[in-house]
Write a protein that holds these residues in place. Sequence first.
Motif, PDB file in Angstrom:
ATOM      1  N   SER A  57      -5.182 -27.114 -33.228  1.00 33.91           N
ATOM      2  CA  SER A  57      -6.322 -27.955 -32.834  1.00 33.91           C
ATOM      3  C   SER A  57      -6.656 -27.866 -31.354  1.00 33.91           C
ATOM      4  O   SER A  57      -7.770 -28.134 -30.959  1.00 33.91           O
ATOM      5  CB  SER A  57      -6.052 -29.415 -33.212  1.00 33.91           C
ATOM      6  OG  SER A  57      -5.014 -29.923 -32.404  1.00 33.91           O
ATOM      7  N   LEU A  58      -5.706 -27.500 -30.530  1.00 31.68           N
ATOM      8  CA  LEU A  58      -5.969 -27.509 -29.089  1.00 31.68           C
ATOM      9  C   LEU A  58      -6.453 -26.170 -28.561  1.00 31.68           C
ATOM     10  O   LEU A  58      -6.720 -26.025 -27.387  1.00 31.68           O
ATOM     11  CB  LEU A  58      -4.700 -27.899 -28.338  1.00 31.68           C
ATOM     12  CG  LEU A  58      -4.577 -29.386 -28.031  1.00 31.68           C
ATOM     13  CD1 LEU A  58      -3.250 -29.655 -27.362  1.00 31.68           C
ATOM     14  CD2 LEU A  58      -5.701 -29.878 -27.131  1.00 31.68           C
ATOM     15  N   GLY A  59      -6.549 -25.199 -29.441  1.00 29.78           N
ATOM     16  CA  GLY A  59      -6.993 -23.900 -28.977  1.00 29.78           C
ATOM     17  C   GLY A  59      -5.829 -23.058 -28.508  1.00 29.78           C
ATOM     18  O   GLY A  59      -4.662 -23.405 -28.720  1.00 29.78           O
ATOM     19  N   SER A 109      -9.014 -35.542 -32.511  1.00 31.50           N
ATOM     20  CA  SER A 109      -8.722 -34.474 -33.432  1.00 31.50           C
ATOM     21  C   SER A 109      -8.146 -33.261 -32.693  1.00 31.50           C
ATOM     22  O   SER A 109      -7.236 -32.595 -33.177  1.00 31.50           O
ATOM     23  CB  SER A 109     -10.002 -34.137 -34.187  1.00 31.50           C
ATOM     24  OG  SER A 109      -9.893 -32.889 -34.753  1.00 31.50           O
ATOM     25  N   GLN A 110      -8.663 -33.017 -31.474  1.00 33.43           N
ATOM     26  CA  GLN A 110      -8.116 -31.894 -30.704  1.00 33.43           C
ATOM     27  C   GLN A 110      -6.659 -32.137 -30.312  1.00 33.43           C
ATOM     28  O   GLN A 110      -5.872 -31.198 -30.208  1.00 33.43           O
ATOM     29  CB  GLN A 110      -8.950 -31.683 -29.436  1.00 33.43           C
ATOM     30  CG  GLN A 110     -10.328 -31.103 -29.720  1.00 33.43           C
ATOM     31  CD  GLN A 110     -11.164 -30.946 -28.452  1.00 33.43           C
ATOM     32  OE1 GLN A 110     -10.700 -31.228 -27.344  1.00 33.43           O
ATOM     33  NE2 GLN A 110     -12.399 -30.517 -28.614  1.00 33.43           N
ATOM     34  N   LEU A 111      -6.328 -33.397 -30.111  1.00 37.64           N
ATOM     35  CA  LEU A 111      -4.983 -33.718 -29.625  1.00 37.64           C
ATOM     36  C   LEU A 111      -3.916 -33.753 -30.719  1.00 37.64           C
ATOM     37  O   LEU A 111      -2.730 -33.773 -30.440  1.00 37.64           O
ATOM     38  CB  LEU A 111      -5.018 -35.096 -28.934  1.00 37.64           C
ATOM     39  CG  LEU A 111      -5.745 -35.142 -27.591  1.00 37.64           C
ATOM     40  CD1 LEU A 111      -6.037 -36.579 -27.205  1.00 37.64           C
ATOM     41  CD2 LEU A 111      -4.900 -34.457 -26.525  1.00 37.64           C
ATOM     42  N   ARG A 112      -4.362 -33.765 -31.961  1.00 33.93           N
ATOM     43  CA  ARG A 112      -3.431 -34.094 -33.054  1.00 33.93           C
ATOM     44  C   ARG A 112      -2.179 -33.204 -33.119  1.00 33.93           C
ATOM     45  O   ARG A 112      -1.093 -33.670 -33.421  1.00 33.93           O
ATOM     46  CB  ARG A 112      -4.163 -34.059 -34.397  1.00 33.93           C
ATOM     47  CG  ARG A 112      -4.692 -32.672 -34.717  1.00 33.93           C
ATOM     48  CD  ARG A 112      -5.535 -32.662 -35.947  1.00 33.93           C
ATOM     49  NE  ARG A 112      -5.876 -31.276 -36.216  1.00 33.93           N
ATOM     50  CZ  ARG A 112      -6.875 -30.896 -36.977  1.00 33.93           C
ATOM     51  NH1 ARG A 112      -7.611 -31.785 -37.578  1.00 33.93           N
ATOM     52  NH2 ARG A 112      -7.112 -29.624 -37.167  1.00 33.93           N
TER      53      ARG A 112
END
Lengths: 207, 821
Positions: free
Chosen positions: A72-74, B242-245
């Motif tokens: 999710s973080l790339g 959501s990016q941090l999950r």
Amino acid sequence: MASRRRMLLKVIILGDSGVGKTSLMNQYVNKKFSNQYKATIGADFLTKEVQIDDRLFTLQIWDTAGQERFQSLGVAFYRGADCCVLVYDVNVMKSFDNLNNWREEFLVQASPSDPENFPFIVLGNKIDIDGGNSRVVSEKKVKAWCASKGNIPYFETSAKEGFNVEAAFQCIAKNALKNEPEEDIYLPDTIDVAGRATQQQSSGCEC
Amino acid sequence: MLPDTEDEEKWLAEGIAGVQHNAFYMHRALDSNDLKDVLRYSVQMLSELRTSLLSPHKYYELYMRAFDELRKVEMFFREEISRGNISVMELYELVQHAGNILPRLYLLCTVGSVYIKSKEAPAKDVLKDLVEMCLGIQHSVHGLFLRSYLCQISRDKLPDIGSEYEGDAETVNDAIEFVLQNFTEMNKLWVRMQHQTAALVSHAGIIVILKLLGDLVLRLEFELSGLQGLTREKDKREKERSQLRDLIGKNLHILSQIEGVDLDVYKETVLPRVLEQVVNCKDDVAQHYLMDCIIQVFPDEYHLQTLETLLSAFPQLQPSVDIKTVLSQLMDRLSNYATSSTEVLPEFLQVEAFGKLSNAIGKVIEAQAYMPIVGAITLYVSLLTFTLRVHPDRLDYVDQVLGACVKKFPGKAKLEDSKATKQIVALMSAPLEKYNDIVTALKLPNYPHVMDHLDNGTKKVMAVVIIQSIMKNTTCISTADKVEALFELIKGLMKDVDETQDDEIDEEDFKEEQNSVARLIHMLHNDDPEEMLKIIYTVRKYIVLGGPKRLPFTVPSLMFSALKLVRQLQGQDGEAVGEQVSATPKKIFQILHQTIEDLLSVSSPELALRLYLQCAEAANDCDLEPIAYEFFTQAFVLYEEEVADSKAQVTAIHLITGTLQRMNIFGVENRDTLTHKATGYSAKLLKKPDQCRAVYACSHLFWVDDQDGVKDGERVLLCLKRALRIANAAQQMANATRGSGDPVMLFIEILNKYLYFFEKGNPQITSSILQGLIELIKTETQSDTSSDPSADSFFASTLRYIEFQKQKGGATGEKYEPIKT
């Protein structure tokens, strides 16, 4: 300084979900293997000391999530990689077909200065399964692909039996070492940094 | 309120510049082994991580820069200690003098890593200290990244079983405790984010605040309602979360990699603790993601052995959690596991996996009162897939799933939701695909009940799926009962539904459907004539309901299926065996007769005529003269009364002649009547060329090339002569009107008929008659100005044939010799 930096070699392992990236790393670093499938979340690395030509290096091996939804973080961690290991399962054609995508994705995201000569290594894993009878990707086919991409070294491995793992990582380490350091040379505008430093410290709260 | 990407790029670039700038001086300090400066510049470098302007993605980029630099610092620390310049404990104290807490804790973790490695203090104590110190950061993004740093540097230093950090006083439990604690804290930080609206605007964001104020004024001007902004704010926060999950999920990954987390530890400690956190956080995003993680990172075997615990968490999740996706993934994993080796199957039985899953799904549906019906059905589809893969032999399980699903349908109502119907189709198709056999599905009592809840359109779709499955697998449906059950299932295709007829029905689709029903009828078969007859009765019962549009498709199939049975019974005479036996050709012909009459009632005379002729021929083969005669009579009646179109008449008369020619059971009288009729009708066709061709075809009625066939040379000649007369008349008409008709062709065709009978030894046909005809054609072709190339070549090849026969010599050659070409 340069010597300190060159003591650390950063390696990224990429490949489809379930091809055995984590198992290869665990076999190489910890000499352990588990048959159970456990997904990897995000990126995770282990280190191992390697000796190349009488010099000691630390290999920083980044294991990655094969399933996109656990990334999710790339992929900022691709930056500064010295070698990229592409893994596929010799028993699953799709995982071989996707090597191209993984390679391209890596080159786009990591944007190495000399993409033509960036060291990749391909590992065909799980050669132990069913005594090789369920194999669907022929050695010839892989070698042809590797040749077409600038003679990428190729190893057939079994993380389960530890077959060829050591040799593969030796090659990985050597190729990583051959990679020219990527680090951009930074030249400060002014030698006097005290001003900036104090400014920085004076602003803001404690967290 | 959202920083646009351009600003963000700028802020990231500034952050990176800050890191690089300080790293430059830090490197110089590293090279000169200047610990003080190393600390000073690394603190300044790490201060860049105090920004609140970046989205998690961008922040991660900045973090990675700092992370890479910290590896050099860590190496330096180790060297300093090994050089004896400072003890690790002193260093641990020293870095705590850093002014800002975030840089301080990054450095502390870095030293902590060295500390543990030096083994001067137990790993568990250092880890415990670090994980608690990290409580000092309550800013969500900062805290999450800091803790993921802790997670990463401690990754290979946990006192795991077999690890060098394991000792008497510290065990794998300490390792687990550490990761669990970090996980819990991280999850709290993560969940809390959703309540932090103003979290974005922190100390470093004064510029932002100013910018926001400006934005606000603009917004008040242009956007009276701030609601849109709020929603956007919420969306953005969701996106950031959501990016941090994966930072949170990574803890679970680490737990799964700990050697000491065996099944018992997982069962007793890890799973209950993790689930407790998941359930209690009451946050739908976290719950969905973490359940997914648990399922993916831990091995199948563990899931199977802790199924009850795991499943018990599902009904406790927030109603907005997309449970069906997560549960489906669990069942997918488990069914893959079950099929991976035969050895694991007993485990499934032992833990009663099916019962537990089924039970859990029931509870989830009950607990989530607002779950749309499609959600429930999707769950049952997954359970069914699981059942079919894991317990293919347990039809009772399969039926149980279908039954449970039926119970969820609201009353007798049809489903309106198109997604739900799609899932039903999936539900009903799954057993077909698994067993490749409708017969098995027909054994499931609940199967038709599921069908009942489909709307008419979907019922048809499903019926077609069923038929396709039968065709693909060439499944034979072998009893009348099964046929009945099957037709009940696909009755959507068999008759118009009671509701108002839908005019929108696509003609092509309809044809396709009915053709598939027609094909299906051929799959209904039993070698036992009695049972087969019952099947035929059943089929008839259903197809007569089909109405005018369907009968033309279905009746022929039934006919030929029945005629097949007739052929099987050929030679057995019903009367001889007695009345008890129902499967006799006679009986079947009766049914067929009725069926054709049904067809007639929907005015398909041409099709009916063909079928009468087929029956007549079959009756002929059964030596049933009266029946054959009756069928012929019916065909003629139809011809007279119903076939009006001249083209249809031509086709019909040729069919009649062709069939009649093959009939051999008729007595002289019957035969005469029928042939007389056939020739009569032939001569009465509308167009002369049609007449001519029909009449010369009738010549074959008087000359059957069998051993006991009729051989009436005179009447053959009569027919041919009559055909010639008609051809003459046609020619005159053509000349008169300069029409496009081509009588020369007719003459050549007749010549060929003459040649046929000449060769077959009809004494009435002599070489001189042939010679005459050839001359006639020659004259005609020469006088004809508009020569027809196909007629010319036909004639030429006919003459070539005669020459060829001459050259054969012997009797044939002799016979042909007199003819001059």
